[in-house]
Scaffold this active site. Structure first.
Site, PDB file in Angstrom:
ATOM      1  CG  ASP A 392      -1.835   1.166   1.315  1.00  0.00           C
ATOM      2  OD1 ASP A 392      -2.365   1.560   0.259  1.00  0.00           O
ATOM      3  OD2 ASP A 392      -2.030   1.699   2.411  1.00  0.00           O
ATOM      4  CE  LYS A 393      -0.143   7.453  -2.100  1.00  0.00           C
ATOM      5  NZ  LYS A 393       0.146   8.382  -0.985  1.00  0.00           N
ATOM      6  CD  GLU A 496      -6.519  23.224  -0.476  1.00  0.00           C
ATOM      7  OE1 GLU A 496      -7.366  22.998   0.390  1.00  0.00           O
ATOM      8  OE2 GLU A 496      -6.708  23.929  -1.461  1.00  0.00           O
ATOM      9  CG  PHE A 537      -9.002  20.038  -7.489  1.00  0.00           C
ATOM     10  CD1 PHE A 537      -7.783  20.129  -8.115  1.00  0.00           C
ATOM     11  CD2 PHE A 537      -9.515  18.777  -7.212  1.00  0.00           C
ATOM     12  CE1 PHE A 537      -7.074  18.998  -8.453  1.00  0.00           C
ATOM     13  CE2 PHE A 537      -8.821  17.639  -7.551  1.00  0.00           C
ATOM     14  CZ  PHE A 537      -7.590  17.752  -8.177  1.00  0.00           C
ATOM     15  CE  LYS A 560      -4.083  25.846  -3.472  1.00  0.00           C
ATOM     16  NZ  LYS A 560      -3.763  25.794  -2.051  1.00  0.00           N
ATOM     17  N   GLY A 675      -5.130   3.203  -3.405  1.00  0.00           N
ATOM     18  CA  GLY A 675      -6.406   3.811  -3.761  1.00  0.00           C
ATOM     19  C   GLY A 675      -6.263   5.262  -4.168  1.00  0.00           C
ATOM     20  CG  ASN A 818      -7.420   0.483   2.201  1.00  0.00           C
ATOM     21  OD1 ASN A 818      -6.783   0.347   3.243  1.00  0.00           O
ATOM     22  ND2 ASN A 818      -7.051   1.316   1.259  1.00  0.00           N
ATOM     23  CG  ASP A 819      -3.878  -1.823   2.821  1.00  0.00           C
ATOM     24  OD1 ASP A 819      -4.055  -1.590   1.610  1.00  0.00           O
ATOM     25  OD2 ASP A 819      -3.488  -0.963   3.622  1.00  0.00           O
TER      26      ASP A 819
END
Length: 1110
Positions: A392-393, A496, A537, A560, A675, A818-819
Site C-alpha cells: 500500500d502507499k 493544502e 478543483f 494554483k 487507492g 482496505n488492505d
C-alpha cells in the site's frame, strides 16, 4: 443454517427505524463479531479432527494401532504413543492460545459502549447488543459502532467530519452530511424516538465508496448515497455529536465485508516435508517388502529347523503368511525414518525464530514503543523465499504528512541551506532554523532553514507578499480556535494544510471565512477579502482559483495548480520568468518534491461583472451545464501573471528508499497497490526510486473499455519486446495454468528497466480472463508496477493472479482495513501498526511500525530461518536414516525375524532426548554469519550436554536401583558398566566418529577452496582485511533526475468549493479541539550515505568488477 441461507439470498435490505420487531423477521445479523474458531465445547473434537487430517499424524496413529497387535509388533505401544500425545498436546495448546487471544480481541470490541435510543431514552448498550434499525448517538472522537445513516449532527446543515484511517489509512478528514429532512430532528430525543422512516438499500457488500438506497418517511422518498453513510471503523472528528440509524451491523458492515476469509497458510517447507514423507513412506514399504520376501525365503529354507523349538502350531507353518506378518513388523520397526519428533522439532524451531523477531531491537520503534511481532509461528522460513512484495502507499510507504520545503518566488529559490559564503550546502548538516517573529501563531514544529525569505518579507518585497497572500487565500481549509486561542486548521487535503501552515508561519495567517468573505492577518494587520467566486478543483482541471476583492476595491484572481496546466495560461510577458521557474521546478522534482505553480491576474470590474452574470446563467442552465461552466472557467483563467512555485515533501517513512533499493538488489519485485490518484502514486514512485528517469519507458494503462485496455497492453508489449514477436490478441481465453506462466527465456530477452502504471477502472477490464494473460506478461517483465485507484477487492485479485499463475511466493504489506483482503490473500501478510488503526495488524502474520523493517524481516530473519530449516531437515533425516537402517542390515543376520538391535528405551529416547538438542541448536541458533566458523557456547553446551545426558540415562537404566523398582522393564543390570570398561568399545566409538566426520570435513574443505560461495568470499576478504590496512571506499556519485512531475492536491476531492460558498460547513460555535492535526515532522537521513555504508564497503571491495546500482 437458515440464517446463513437467508443471508446468501439477500438482494436488498429493508430497515425500519426504532422497530426491532419489524426488523427481526428478516433475520439480520446483530453487531457481534466472531473471529475465533472454537468454544469450550467444540475445541476438543474440532481440533483433534483438524490435527488428524494431517498426513503425518494419521500415519503415526495408524502405526500405534499396528503396535497394539502382538503378532506383528516387537515394540511396545509407548514408543509411539508418547511422542504422538506430546505433538498433539503441544499443537492443541498452541491453537487454544491463539484462539484465546482471538476471543479476547472479539470481547474487547463487542463490549465497547454506545448510546442507543431505546424506549424513548438514551441507554448505554454494548456494541454486540446493537441491532439493525437502532438509532445511536455518537460523540466527538468516538469510533462508529456500525454502518449508519447520518440523521442529524451538531454542525449546521447536518454536516459531520470523520476520519477513515482504519478503512483506507488516510488521516485527512472527510465530510458527511445528513438529509435536510432528518437534520431538522437535531438532538431532540422525543422527535428521534418517533422517527419511523424505512430505508430500502443495497444488500451488504464490500464497496467502501458506494452506497445506494432510498429513505421513505412522511409520504416522501429521499435518495441516499455514500455521502449520507458513516461506516464502522470511522472516528467522529470535530463534531460534538451526531445521531445515526443502523443499516448494517456486525459481519454485514463494509469493514467486516472487506476482511475477507482467513486462509490456512502453509510454507513451501511444509509442502516439501509432506512430499518427503510420502517418498520415504514409499521407501519404507520397499524396505519392508524386501525384508518380508527375505523372511519368507528364510522360513521356507531354514526356518523349518527352528519351528519345533518355537512351539508353532501346524496351521502357522506358512512362510508366505510369516512374510506378511514380518512386513508389518518391519513397518513398525523402521518407522523412525520419519519420527513424529520431526514435527515437534520443527514447531520448536519456528517458535524460536518467532521470538527472535519479537526480540529484535533493530525492529523496535522507540517513538511509539512498538516492537515487531510475529503473529504466527508457522511461516518464518517462507520470508526468505519472497519474490513479489505488494505494498500500500498511504501510511505504509508515506507518513501522509506534507511538509513545506522550498519555493521559487519571482525567479529566486527560497529554502536552500547556505553557508557563510552563500554557497549551497547539505540539508542534513546542523543549521539554525528561521525564527518566525512576524507570526504570533507560528507552529513550533514547522522548520525552515533559509533566512533570506524572512528578510524579503521584512523588506516588503511585493512579489513575496503577493505569493504568501495567495497561499493564505486560495484553499478550502477551515479554521477554528481552541481553548488556548491557538488556530487549528481543519484540512481536507494535507497538501493544502502544508501550504496554509507555511503562510501562517511566514506572517500571512488565515483566520476565518464565511460564504462571502475570507479574513487573513497580514504581518499583524487583519484584512478581510470579499470572496466573489470560487473556481473549484477537479481531476480534469488540475487547478483551483479564487476571485476576491481586496479592501482597496481591486479584483484579483489567485490560482494554483499543476505547472503543465498553468504555464499554458500565462501572459506572454512571463517568458523569461517561466524559463527560470521551470528550471527550479525541475530541480525540486529531482529531489522528489511535489511541485505546484502559483499565478494571479488583475481583473477589470466591468469584465468581471459580465463574466459573473454568464456564470450565474450557466449555473441555472439545464442543458450542458458542466460544459458551460468549464468554458467560463477557462475564459477567466488566462493571461495569468506567474508568481512562482511551491515544493512540498510528501514525507516518506524513514528508510523507505534504502529498503526499496535493498529489496531490488535482492531481486524482489515491488508492486504498489493504492487507492490514491495516478499522479500521487507516480510522484511517490519517483520519491522512493522505484521509478527513475533512467528507465527505458513507463507504460500507462488508462483505458475505459476492455478494447482500449487490450490495445494499450498490446502497444506496451510491442515497445517492450519489439515488433518481431508474435502476441496473443487477447481474444483467446486461456484455460490452462501453463498458458499464463512465462518462459524464462522471454524474461532474458528483455533488456533495460520498465515500469507499468495502471488505473483501477482499467485494471477491472485487465483482470478479465481474456486480457489478464497480456497484463501479467507485461507486468512481470517490468521492474516496477503501480496500480492506482484500486479497490480492496482488486488488490486481492492482483495478488491472487500472481500467486496462481507465477507460482511465486508473495508478501502483502499495508496499514488500513482496505488492505486486509490483500494481506489475507498473500502467502505472507504484514501489517503496519501505527495511528491508522489495527485492522491490518489483526489480519496480518507479522506486524511492525515502519516499512523499513521489512528489509530486516526478509533479508535477515527470513533468510536465516530458511537456511536454518533446510540444514535442520538435512541433519535430521541423516541421523534418522543412519539410526534406522541399522535394523535393515541387522535383518540379514537375524533371519529377518523383525528383532531390534537397540532396546526399546533407546528407540523411544533417541529422537526425543539423545539427539534432539544438537539439531535444535543448529535449527534455532545457526547464523549465516561471516565470522562464526567456530563452536559457540551453545554448541558446546548442547553437544557435550547431549553426550552427558546419554551416559547418565544409560547408567541409570542399567543400575541396580532402577532394576529393583522396575525389574521387567530394565533387566540389563550392570551391562553398561561392564561394557564400557572394554578398550575395544572406546576404539570402535573413536573410529566410527572419525570415519563419519572425515568425509564431510574433506568435502567442505574442497568446496570452499574450489567452489567458494559469496559468503565464503566475503569471509576470506574479511580475514585478509584483518591482516592488511582497510581500504577507504569512495562513495558513488549520485545523479538527480531532472524530469518534472506535477503534483497538485493529491488527496483533494472535487466539490469543496461549492461546500464553502454555500456556507453549509460554516460553524455556529467552535466544537471541541482536536489534537494531532499538526504532527511533528522529522527529517530523514540520506539514503545514499546509509546504503553506501551497508553495501559498498563490503561488496565493492572484493568484487571490483561488479557495481551496485542505486
Amino acid at each position: 443454517m437458515f440464517c446463513s441461507k437467508k443471508k446468501s439470498l439477500e438482494v436488498e435490505r429493508i430497515v425500519k427505524a426504532n422497530d426491532r420487531e419489524y426488523n427481526e423477521k428478516f433475520l439480520y445479523k446483530d453487531n457481534r463479531i466472531h473471529t475465533s474458531k472454537y468454544n469450550i465445547l467444540t475445541f476438543l473434537p474440532i481440533n483433534l479432527f483438524e490435527q488428524f487430517q494431517r498426513v503425518a499424524n494419521a500415519y503415526f496413529l495408524f502405526l500405534l494401532i499396528l503396535q497394539l497387535i502382538p503378532e506383528i509388533s516387537s515394540l511396545t505401544w509407548f514408543t509411539t504413543i508418547v511422542p504422538l500425545v506430546l505433538v498433539v498436546t503441544m499443537t492443541a495448546v498452541k491453537d487454544a492460545t491463539d484462539d484465546y487471544f482471538r476471543h479476547k480481541s472479539d470481547n474487547q470490541v463487542n463490549n465497547r459502549q454506545s448510546e442507543v435510543l431505546i424506549d424513548s431514552k438514551l441507554q448505554n448498550e454494548k456494541w454486540m447488543n446493537v441491532k439493525v434499525g437502532d438509532i445511536i448517538k455518537l460523540e466527538n472522537n468516538q469510533f462508529v459502532a456500525a454502518d449508519l445513516l447520518l440523521l442529524s449532527s451538531s454542525e449546521p446543515h447536518g454536516l459531520c467530519y470523520i476520519e477513515t484511517a482504519e478503512l483506507d489509512g488516510e488521516t485527512n478528514l472527510k465530510v458527511r452530511h445528513a438529509l435536510s429532512v432528518t437534520s431538522e430532528l437535531g438532538a431532540d430525543i422525543s422527535r428521534l424516538a418517533k422517527f419511523d422512516g424505512i430505508v430500502v438499500c443495497e444488500a451488504p457488500n464490500n464497496k467502501l465508496d458506494k452506497f445506494t438506497g432510498v429513505l421513505s418517511w412522511k409520504g416522501s422518498k429521499h435518495s441516499l448515497n455514500n455521502e449520507k453513510i458513516i461506516l464502522r471503523g470511522c472516528v467522529l472528528r470535530n463534531t460534538s455529536w451526531c445521531f445515526g440509524m443502523v443499516i448494517f451491523a456486525g459481519p454485514d458492515t463494509k469493514l467486516m465485508q472487506n476482511s475477507g476469509k482467513t486462509k490456512f497458510k502453509r510454507t513451501s517447507i511444509d509442502r516439501l516435508m509432506n512430499t518427503l514423507v510420502l517418498w520415504i513412506f514409499g521407501f519404507l514399504i520397499c524396505l519392508g517388502t524386501i525384508l518380508a520376501i527375505g523372511n519368507s525365503i528364510w522360513e521356507n529354507q531354514v526356518g523349518d529347523q527352528f519351528r519345533t523349538f518355537l512351539f508353532w502350531n501346524e496351521g502357522e507353518k506358512n512362510s508366505v503368511f510369516s512374510g506378511f506378518l514380518t512386513f508389518w513388523s518391519y513397518i513398525i520397526i523402521l518407522n523412525t525414518v520419519v519420527p513424529i519428533s520431526l514435527y515437534v522439532s520443527v514447531e520448536v524451531i519456528r517458535l524460536g525464530h518467532s521470538y527472535f523477531i519479537n526480540w529484535d531491537r533493530k525492529m523496535y520503534y522507540s517513538r511509539k514503543a512498538t516492537p515487531a511481532e510475529a503473529r504466527t509461528t508457522t511461516l518464518n522460513e517462507e520470508l526468505g523465499q519472497i519474490e513479489y512484495v505488494f505494498s500500500d502507499k498511504t501510511g505504509t510507504l508515506t507518513q501522509n504528512i506534507m511538509t513545506f520545503k522550498k519555493c521559487s518566488i519571482n525567479g529566486r529559490i527560497y529554502g536552500e541551506v547556505r553557508d557563510d559564503l552563500d554557497q549551497k550546502t547539505d540539508m542534513t548538516k546542523k543549521k539554525e532554523t528561521v525564527g518566525f517573529s512576524v507570526s504570533p501563531q507560528a507552529d513550533r514544529t514547522f522548520q525552515f532553514f533559509d533566512h533570506h525569505l524572512m528578510e524579503s518579507i521584512e523588506l516588503g518585497d511585493p512579489k513575496v507578499h503577493e505569493f504568501l497572500r495567495l497561499l493564505a487565500l486560495c484553499h478550502t481549509v477551515m479554521s477554528e480556535e481552541n481553548s488556548a486561542g491557538q488556530l487549528i486548521y481543519q484540512v481536507q487535503s494535507p497538501d493544502e494544510g502544508a501550504l496554509v501552515t507555511a503562510a501562517k508561519n511566514l506572517g500571512f495567517i488565515f483566520k476565518s471565512r464565511t460564504p462571502e468573505t475570507i479574513t487573513i492577518e497580514e504581518l499583524g494587520t487583519l484584512v478581510t477579502y470579499q470572496l466573489l467566486a470560487f473556481l473549484d478543483f477537479s481531476n480534469f482541471r488540475k487547478r483551483m482559483s479564487v476571485i476576491v476583492r481586496n479592501p482597496e476595491g481591486q479584483i484579483k484572481l489567485y490560482s494554483k495548480g499543476a505547472d503543465t496546466i498553468l504555464f499554458e495560461r500565462l501572459h506572454p510577458s512571463n517568458e523569461d520568468l517561466l524559463t527560470l521557474t521551470s528550471d527550479h521546478l525541475s530541480e525540486f522534482a529531482g529531489e522528489g518534491l511535489r511541485t505546484l505553480a502559483i499565478a494571479y491576474r488583475d481583473l477589470d470590474d466591468k469584465y468581471f461583472r459580465e463574466w459573473h452574470k454568464m456564470l450565474e446563467d450557466a449555473n441555472t442552465a439545464t442543458d450542458e451545464r458542466d460544459e458551460r461552466i468549464a468554458g467560463l472557467y477557462e475564459e477567466i483563467e488566462r493571461d495569468l501573471m506567474l508568481l512562482g512555485a511551491t515544493a512540498v515533501e510528501d514525507k516518506l517513512q524513514d528508510g523507505v528508499i534504502e529498503t526499496v533499493t535493498s529489496l531490488s538488489l535482492a531481486n524482489i519485485k515491488i508492486w504498489v497497490l493504492t487507492g490514491d490518484k495516478q499522479e500521487t502514486a507516480i510522484n511517490i514512485g519517483y520519491a522512493c526510486n522505484m521509478l527513475t528517469d533512467d528507465m527505458n519507458d513507463v507504460f500507462i494503462i488508462a483505458g475505459n473499455t476492455a478494447a482500449e485496455v487490450r490495445e494499450e497492453l498490446r502497444k506496451a508489449k510491442e515497445n517492450l519486446f519489439g515488433q518481431n514477436r508474435s502476441f496473443s490478441n487477447g481474444h483467446v481465453v486461456f484455460e490452462k495454468k501453463q498458458s499464463l506462466e512465462l518462459d524464462s527465456v522471454v524474461e532474458e530477452t528483455v533488456t533495460g528497466d520498465y515500469a507499468l502504471i495502471i488505473n483501477g477502472h482499467s485494471l477491472a477490464h485487465a483482470l478479465e480472463s481474456d486480457v489478464k494473460n497480456d497484463l501479467l506478461e507485461l507486468a512481470c517483465m517490468c521492474k516496477t508496477v503501480v496500480c492506482c485507484r484500486v479497490t480492496p477487492l482488486q488488490k486481492a485479485q492482483v495478488v491472487e493472479l500472481v500467486k496462481k499463475y507465477r507460482n511465486a511466493v508473495t508478501l502483502a504489506i499495508g496499514d488500513g482495513a482496505n488492505d486486509v483482503s490483500m494481506i489475507k490473500s498473500a502467502h505472507i501478510g504484514v501489517g503496519i501498526s501505527g495511528q491508522e488503526g489495527l485492522q491490518a495488524v489483526l489480519a496480518s502474520d507479522y506486524s511492525f511500525a515502519q516499512f523499513r523493517y521489512l528489509q530486516r524481516l526478509l533479508l535477515v530473519h527470513g533468510r536465516w530461518s530458511y537456511v536454518r530449516m533446510c540444514k535442520f531437515l538435512c541433519y535430521f533425516f541423516y541421523k534418522n536414516f543412519a539410526f534406522t537402517l541399522v535394523h535393515f542390515w541387522f535383518g540379514f543376520f537375524c533371519g529377518f525375524s523383525a528383532q531390534t538391535v537397540y532396546d526399546q528405551w533407546f528407540i523411544t529416547l533417541f529422537n526425543i532426548v539423545y539427539t534432539s538438542l544438537p539439531v535444535l541448536a543448529m535449527g534455532i541458533f545457526d547464523q549465516i554469519a561471516l565470522d562464526t566458523s567456530y563452536w559457540t557456547v551453545i554448541n558446546h553446551v548442547f553437544i557435550w550436554g547431549s553426550i552427558a545426558t546419554y551416559f547418565s540415562i544409560l547408567f541409570t537404566m542399567h543400575s541396580n536401583g532402577i532394576f529393583g523398582i522396575f525389574p521387567n522393564q530394565f533387566p540389563f543390570v550392570g551391562n553398561a558398566r561392564h561394557s564400557l570398561t572394554q578398550k575395544c568399545i572406546w576404539l570402535v566409538i573413536l573410529l566410527t566418529t572419525v570415519a563419519s566426520v572425515m568425509p564431510v570435513v574433506a568435502f567442505r574443505f574442497l568446496k570452499v577452496d574450489l567452489f567458494p560461495t559469496l559468503s565464503d568470499q566475503i569471509r576470506q576478504w574479511q580475514k585478509a582485511q584483518k591482516k592488511a590496512r582497510p581500504l577507504r571506499s569512495r562513495k558513488p556519485q549520485t545523479r538527480r533526475s531532472s524530469s518534472r512531475r506535477s503534483g497538485y492536491a493529491f488527496a483533494h476531492q472535487e466539490g469543496y468549493g461549492e461546500l464553502i460558498t454555500s456556507g453549509k460547513n460554516m460553524r455556529v460555535k467552535n466544537p471541541p479541539p482536536v489534537s494531532g492535526l499538526e504532527k511533528t515532522l522529522y527529517n530523514s537521513t540520506s539514503w545514499i550515505e546509509n546504503l553506501c555504508k551497508k553495501t559498498t564497503d563490503t561488496v565493492s571491495s572484493f568484487s571490483q568488477d561488479k557495481t551496485v546500482k542505486l
